[in-house]
Design a protein around this motif. Sequence first.
Motif, PDB file in Angstrom:
ATOM      1  N   PHE A 120       0.904  -1.007  -0.072  1.00 29.37           N
ATOM      2  CA  PHE A 120       0.014   0.031   0.013  1.00 29.37           C
ATOM      3  C   PHE A 120       0.795   1.263   0.149  1.00 29.37           C
ATOM      4  O   PHE A 120       1.793   1.438   0.943  1.00 29.37           O
ATOM      5  N   GLY A 125       2.134   0.095  -5.453  1.00 29.13           N
ATOM      6  CA  GLY A 125       1.832  -0.520  -4.296  1.00 29.13           C
ATOM      7  C   GLY A 125       2.958  -1.841  -4.147  1.00 29.13           C
ATOM      8  O   GLY A 125       3.305  -2.263  -3.252  1.00 29.13           O
ATOM      9  N   ASN A 144      -1.992  -5.576  -4.385  1.00 28.76           N
ATOM     10  CA  ASN A 144      -1.496  -4.421  -3.953  1.00 28.76           C
ATOM     11  C   ASN A 144      -2.217  -3.124  -4.219  1.00 28.76           C
ATOM     12  O   ASN A 144      -3.163  -3.286  -5.288  1.00 28.76           O
ATOM     13  N   THR A 145      -2.018  -2.118  -3.653  1.00 31.32           N
ATOM     14  CA  THR A 145      -3.151  -1.017  -3.550  1.00 31.32           C
ATOM     15  C   THR A 145      -2.244   0.148  -3.731  1.00 31.32           C
ATOM     16  O   THR A 145      -1.306   0.549  -2.816  1.00 31.32           O
ATOM     17  N   GLY A 150      -1.519   0.457  -8.955  1.00 30.71           N
ATOM     18  CA  GLY A 150      -1.671  -0.480  -7.893  1.00 30.71           C
ATOM     19  C   GLY A 150      -0.731  -1.248  -7.988  1.00 30.71           C
ATOM     20  O   GLY A 150      -0.224  -1.749  -6.787  1.00 30.71           O
ATOM     21  N   ASN A 170      -4.344  -6.154  -8.672  1.00 27.76           N
ATOM     22  CA  ASN A 170      -3.830  -5.046  -8.009  1.00 27.76           C
ATOM     23  C   ASN A 170      -5.033  -3.586  -8.249  1.00 27.76           C
ATOM     24  O   ASN A 170      -5.882  -3.817  -9.244  1.00 27.76           O
ATOM     25  N   THR A 171      -5.190  -2.779  -7.406  1.00 30.72           N
ATOM     26  CA  THR A 171      -6.206  -1.693  -7.219  1.00 30.72           C
ATOM     27  C   THR A 171      -5.491  -0.169  -7.279  1.00 30.72           C
ATOM     28  O   THR A 171      -4.617  -0.052  -6.555  1.00 30.72           O
ATOM     29  N   SER A 172      -6.043   0.496  -8.079  1.00 26.43           N
ATOM     30  CA  SER A 172      -5.516   1.971  -8.212  1.00 26.43           C
ATOM     31  C   SER A 172      -6.577   2.951  -7.785  1.00 26.43           C
ATOM     32  O   SER A 172      -7.877   2.696  -8.420  1.00 26.43           O
ATOM     33  N   TYR A 173      -6.690   3.808  -6.876  1.00 27.42           N
ATOM     34  CA  TYR A 173      -7.667   4.760  -6.651  1.00 27.42           C
ATOM     35  C   TYR A 173      -7.743   5.837  -7.497  1.00 27.42           C
ATOM     36  O   TYR A 173      -8.857   6.440  -7.791  1.00 27.42           O
ATOM     37  N   GLY A 177      -4.499   0.608 -12.780  1.00 23.11           N
ATOM     38  CA  GLY A 177      -4.802  -0.548 -11.850  1.00 23.11           C
ATOM     39  C   GLY A 177      -3.480  -1.370 -11.531  1.00 23.11           C
ATOM     40  O   GLY A 177      -2.936  -1.845 -10.510  1.00 23.11           O
ATOM     41  N   ASN A 199      -6.902  -6.631 -12.925  1.00 23.36           N
ATOM     42  CA  ASN A 199      -6.657  -5.248 -12.115  1.00 23.36           C
ATOM     43  C   ASN A 199      -7.822  -3.955 -12.353  1.00 23.36           C
ATOM     44  O   ASN A 199      -8.429  -4.157 -13.301  1.00 23.36           O
ATOM     45  N   ALA A 201      -8.661  -0.111 -11.784  1.00 22.77           N
ATOM     46  CA  ALA A 201      -8.762   1.323 -11.758  1.00 22.77           C
ATOM     47  C   ALA A 201      -9.811   2.207 -11.707  1.00 22.77           C
ATOM     48  O   ALA A 201     -10.756   2.120 -12.536  1.00 22.77           O
TER      49      ALA A 201
END
Length: 436
Positions: A120, A125, A144-145, A150, A170-173, A177, A199, A201
């Motif tokens: 994070f 991430g 992961n973020t 991400g 994985n994640t992107s805010y 992603g 992933n 986003a």
Amino acid sequence: MKSRIAFPKSLILIALTLPIFLFSSDVFAATLHVPSVDYPTIQSAIDAANHFDTILVADGTYAGSGYKNIDFKGKAITVKSENGPDNCIIDCGGDGRGFSFDSYEGSGSEVSGFTVTDGFAFNGGGFYFSNSSPTISNCIITGNTATYGGGISLSEGSSPTFTNCIISSNTSYNNGGGVDYGTLSNNHPVFINCIVNNNTANENGGGIYENKNYSGSYGTFTNCIIKDNFSGRHGGGIYAAHSGTTLAGCTISGNRANNVGSNGGGMFIYSGSATVTNCIITGNTANDVGGAMFLDFHAAPTITNCTITGNTAGLTAGGIYATGYFNPKVWNTILWADSPNEIYAESSSPEVHYSNVQGGFSGTGTIDSDPIFVGNGDYHLTSNEVVSPCIDTGRDYAPELPSTDKDENARSIGTRPDMGAYEFEQFAPTVSTGTA
């Protein structure tokens, strides 16, 4: 009179070569084992290592200080696991990332055989790069973020190479992603035989986000799979702005940009001159337009020998939606069974040549005929009962024409190349030797 001592030539040769031998990396390179009494963590081993050393990490799941935010400190060393990423896991515990490269590391700085998870950070991430170009191989970057990227984030001046890696879940805010290399400038990542899948986003680029903003960034993707990624806005698989990105032999499938107002399920290209060859683009979805591709503003990619099929859009152009002022070029490509239609042009005039477009499209050598795929998701051409009309009907002077197809078979043997990502298997004629 002073006497002279004559040394044998063999001794002179030894004397001249001895310094090279003594300072050879092979002589001084050491293997540091982690965990051990001397090196309880990866970071402690890196701190003690010299250039060309190898740090070998035993099987296990590792967490805490010394096993996250790992910094190579500019050293040309190799950090690798004993038995691959399934057996060696770096768990960041939701606080910090796996590896940071920001000390001008080059290709001699290598990471191999780890799973990096539960990172994070603000950007990257799993991995973060700034002014560094290390080599990453056989790694799994998952779960992961970050706000940006991400799984992976490149800040500036970085050209890492990823080989046989999986970038998954994985994640992107915000953007990217899986991968983000649009933060600043001059990033040129290379991905070979990698999988970017599942992933997310919240904004653009569910799988991959590039925005060079006229700053010289572009990526190269060879034989990669980009699938089942999701973006809250544009570019479910890939978002590339001002792009010089190259994709060769890739599969882009099952990606989604399906929130209200979202475009470009497979790819969203905003300006630039991306090159896409030997790619399969299938099963992607856009809520509005451009199921396979959305081309905006000055987007003028060159699309050669691709198969674009089975993509959907809520409004128009399940295949390619082209808007803007420049004209994309499509050669030797199959666009078939996309819904609601294959190509829609608005303020743009796509140049389509020697391609098979369902419903037809103007252009030299274009046809509208069932390509006769093998079927069940196999997009090779057939000639079992009826010969595919895509066999021997492409053109060998197409721009960016690859010498081999997606299977790495020769593009043509004494004939015109086929349309689509796969060349129909042909057998060279038997040459008579003149003997019985």
